[in-house]
Design a protein around this motif. Structure first.
Motif, short mmCIF file in Angstrom:
data_model
loop_
_atom_site.label_atom_id
_atom_site.label_comp_id
_atom_site.label_asym_id
_atom_site.label_seq_id
_atom_site.Cartn_x
_atom_site.Cartn_y
_atom_site.Cartn_z
N GLY A 73 0.82 -1.22 0.00
CA GLY A 73 0.00 0.00 0.00
C GLY A 73 0.85 1.26 0.00
N ILE A 74 1.81 1.33 0.93
CA ILE A 74 2.68 2.51 1.02
C ILE A 74 3.56 2.63 -0.23
N SER A 75 4.05 1.48 -0.71
CA SER A 75 4.88 1.50 -1.93
C SER A 75 4.06 1.97 -3.13
N GLY A 76 2.81 1.54 -3.17
CA GLY A 76 1.91 1.95 -4.26
C GLY A 76 1.69 3.45 -4.25
N LEU A 77 1.53 4.02 -3.07
CA LEU A 77 1.34 5.47 -2.96
C LEU A 77 2.62 6.23 -3.32
N PHE A 132 5.93 7.37 -11.03
CA PHE A 132 5.20 7.08 -12.27
C PHE A 132 5.03 8.34 -13.10
N LYS A 133 4.64 9.44 -12.43
CA LYS A 133 4.43 10.70 -13.13
C LYS A 133 5.73 11.22 -13.75
N THR A 134 6.82 11.10 -13.00
CA THR A 134 8.11 11.58 -13.49
C THR A 134 8.59 10.77 -14.69
N LEU A 135 8.39 9.46 -14.63
CA LEU A 135 8.88 8.59 -15.70
C LEU A 135 8.02 8.64 -16.95
N THR A 136 6.71 8.72 -16.77
CA THR A 136 5.79 8.62 -17.92
C THR A 136 5.23 9.95 -18.37
N HIS A 137 5.26 10.96 -17.48
CA HIS A 137 4.65 12.28 -17.74
C HIS A 137 3.13 12.17 -17.91
N LEU A 138 2.55 11.09 -17.42
CA LEU A 138 1.11 10.92 -17.43
C LEU A 138 0.53 11.45 -16.11
N PRO A 139 -0.77 11.73 -16.08
CA PRO A 139 -1.38 12.28 -14.85
C PRO A 139 -1.21 11.34 -13.66
N PRO A 140 -1.08 11.88 -12.45
CA PRO A 140 -0.86 11.05 -11.26
C PRO A 140 -1.96 10.02 -11.00
N TYR A 141 -3.21 10.32 -11.40
CA TYR A 141 -4.28 9.37 -11.09
C TYR A 141 -4.06 8.03 -11.78
N MET A 142 -3.39 8.04 -12.93
CA MET A 142 -3.12 6.78 -13.62
C MET A 142 -2.16 5.90 -12.81
N GLY A 143 -1.16 6.54 -12.22
CA GLY A 143 -0.25 5.80 -11.35
C GLY A 143 -0.97 5.25 -10.13
N MET A 144 -1.90 6.05 -9.59
CA MET A 144 -2.67 5.61 -8.43
C MET A 144 -3.56 4.41 -8.79
N LEU A 145 -4.20 4.46 -9.95
CA LEU A 145 -5.06 3.36 -10.37
C LEU A 145 -4.25 2.11 -10.69
N LEU A 146 -3.04 2.30 -11.23
CA LEU A 146 -2.16 1.16 -11.48
C LEU A 146 -1.77 0.50 -10.16
N SER A 147 -1.43 1.31 -9.16
CA SER A 147 -1.08 0.76 -7.84
C SER A 147 -2.25 0.01 -7.24
N LEU A 148 -3.46 0.58 -7.37
CA LEU A 148 -4.65 -0.09 -6.85
C LEU A 148 -4.89 -1.41 -7.57
N GLY A 149 -4.70 -1.41 -8.90
CA GLY A 149 -4.90 -2.64 -9.67
C GLY A 149 -3.96 -3.75 -9.24
N ILE A 150 -2.69 -3.39 -8.99
CA ILE A 150 -1.71 -4.39 -8.54
C ILE A 150 -2.09 -4.93 -7.17
N LEU A 151 -2.47 -4.03 -6.27
CA LEU A 151 -2.88 -4.44 -4.93
C LEU A 151 -4.12 -5.34 -5.01
N TRP A 152 -5.02 -5.01 -5.91
CA TRP A 152 -6.25 -5.79 -6.12
C TRP A 152 -5.91 -7.21 -6.56
N VAL A 153 -5.02 -7.33 -7.54
CA VAL A 153 -4.63 -8.66 -8.07
C VAL A 153 -3.96 -9.49 -6.97
N VAL A 154 -3.07 -8.87 -6.21
CA VAL A 154 -2.39 -9.58 -5.12
C VAL A 154 -3.41 -10.11 -4.11
N GLY A 155 -4.37 -9.25 -3.77
CA GLY A 155 -5.42 -9.65 -2.82
C GLY A 155 -6.25 -10.81 -3.33
#
Length: 459
Positions: free
Chosen positions: A256-260, A266-289
């Motif tokens: 959870g903390i690593s995802g946040l 994510f934003k620095t590397l991809t220049h995409l909006p931060p919410y995409m990085g947040m949703l990616l982190s949530l998706g990974i956490l979801w799959v693990v669960g």
């Protein structure tokens, strides 16, 4: 119609402030003003836009020289402005939803128990200092919104009494806003200035760190003399079923903390909006669960699966954000905020007074359009500029001080920052209660930090 939009906003804002006496949820009031401001804007569009206060309308006409009449106005408001602002608002809402869900997942897996078990003290003053400094540095690494959501979840494990928890959550807001102001990734307004080229990462840290620290420490020092007693820990209900193991608690806390923390990377590397990085982190956490709990009994799966946890997410807080940000977007589009920026420039004419005023206003109006307005009003000047223009060079005093005031000024009202709105929604903090007990502390801290920056600038 131009004035009516302001009247609607003020009346709605008053209803939000008087949420408890009126017994009307603030989300309902926010949704009403968020819609009505756009309705009035649309109905009186021609008269409002012909006043010439809207920079967006001027830019639209410059890009569409053949545009005229009602069709052009309709295209501007419905197909350009609403879509544009809805995109920006949606980024915040999806970011908020993702962060809140990740925090709830960690909480349901008792991940925060790892941290709360380490905090042994129940002394109010000691606990306040520990949590405030934890918040201050976390918000610089994450951002003030995410940090507030995490810390409010922690407070529920540490403090049982609602009023005491309100007080600590409010101080978390103050510390989160102070911590976010000096970091290039800690607050959305600092991010704007950093990406816009007004400030550089190293200089904003050097210039604003000490004022931000003072902004937090001064209120803490005052409370150290006035606050007495100990907090009462909430009673932990013993359950016959062990829903999680120690390993799972640590795993989901780390994930959870690593995802946040991954979001700014994510934003620095991809220049995409931060919410995409947040949703990616949530998706990974979801799959693990899903993988970890797939063979467990149904009762455990129903409690720990993300689908079940999503029902615990505070949707009214998200709707409140939607309403209030929509209302501010309408005022920005119609030109109210641009008019306000011009007024400040003409009447004050001093960069420190202008920035201080923007900070105070950011406790009432969202700081993002205020900073955006300032960035639009004042172009970056050449490094060789002298006199008044020297304040507006890259890393000039105007931009550094703006990062501080816009980042910390919102603490003066619970509704004045994303962190405050999140805490208000999650803990149901009363607007008037905050105004009476916290606002003066935030003001003292704000002015103290400003004085430190002024002294630094003089030296």
């Amino acid at each position: 119609m131009f004035i009516l939009m302001v009247v609607i906003f003020i009346l709605g804002y008053t209803a939000i402030a008087l949420e408890h006496p009126l017994k009307v949820d603030k989300a309902a009031s926010a949704l009403i003003i968020g819609t009505l401001t756009w309705v009035v804007y649309m109905l009186g569009a021609e008269s409002i836009l012909h006043l010439g206060f809207s920079p967006s309308w001027s830019n639209f006409l410059a890009e569409h020289p053949d545009a005229h009449g009602l069709h052009a106005v309709h295209e501007f408001i419905v197909e350009s402005e609403i879509i544009h602002h809805l995109g920006e608002i949606s980024e915040i809402l999806f970011f908020l939803l993702g962060a809140m869900t990740i925090v709830e997942v960690v909480d349901q897996h008792e991940g925060f128990k790892i941290i709360t078990d380490k905090i042994k003290t129940t002394n109010k003053v000691k606990l306040l200092w520990i949590l405030s400094f934890l918040t201050f540095f976390m918000s610089a690494l994450l951002d003030n919104l995410t940090t507030t959501i995490v810390l409010v979840a922690l407070l529920r494990k540490l403090i049982d009494d609602k009023q005491t928890r309100w007080f600590f959550a409010s101080m978390v807001v103050l510390a989160a806003n102070a911590g976010g102001a000096w970091s290039p990734i800690g607050d959305v307004t600092t991010i704007m200035l950093w990406i816009g080229g007004q400030v550089t990462a190293l200089r904003i840290i050097e210039g604003v760190f000490l004022p931000s620290l003072v902004c937090m420490v001064v209120p803490l020092g005052i409370l150290s003399f006035t606050m007495k007693g100990n907090v009462t820990r909430p009673e932990v209900e013993e359950d016959d079923i062990d829903y999680t193991t120690k390993t799972e608690q640590i795993l989901f806390l780390v994930l959870g903390i690593s995802g946040l923390l991954f979001v700014p990377v994510f934003k620095t590397l991809t220049h995409l909006p931060p919410y995409m990085g947040m949703l990616l982190s949530l998706g990974i956490l979801w799959v693990v669960g899903e993988l970890i709990h797939k063979d467990k009994p149904k009762e455990i799966r129903d409690k720990l699966k993300v689908i079940a946890i999503l029902r615990r997410v505070d949707v009214p807080t998200v709707l409140f954000f939607l309403g209030i940000l929509s209302a501010v977007a309408a005022l920005q589009s119609a030109g109210h905020l641009s008019l306000l920026s011009r007024f400040l420039d003409e009447k004050l004419g001093n960069i420190f007074l202008i920035d201080l005023a923007i900070g105070v206003l950011s406790s009432i109006v969202d700081n993002v359009p205020l900073v955006a307005g300032a960035m639009g009003m004042y172009p970056i000047t050449d490094a060789a500029s002298t006199g008044y223009n020297a304040f507006f060079t890259v890393d000039g005093a105007f931009w550094e001080f703006l990062a501080y005031t816009a980042g910390t000024g919102g603490s003066m009202l619970i509704i004045g920052s994303a962190a405050g709105v999140a805490a208000m929604g999650l803990e149901k903090i009363d607007f008037i209660w905050y105004l009476k007990r916290i606002s003066w502390l935030a003001l003292v801290g704000y002015l103290s930090g400003a004085a430190v920056y002024y002294i630094e600038f003089g030296l």
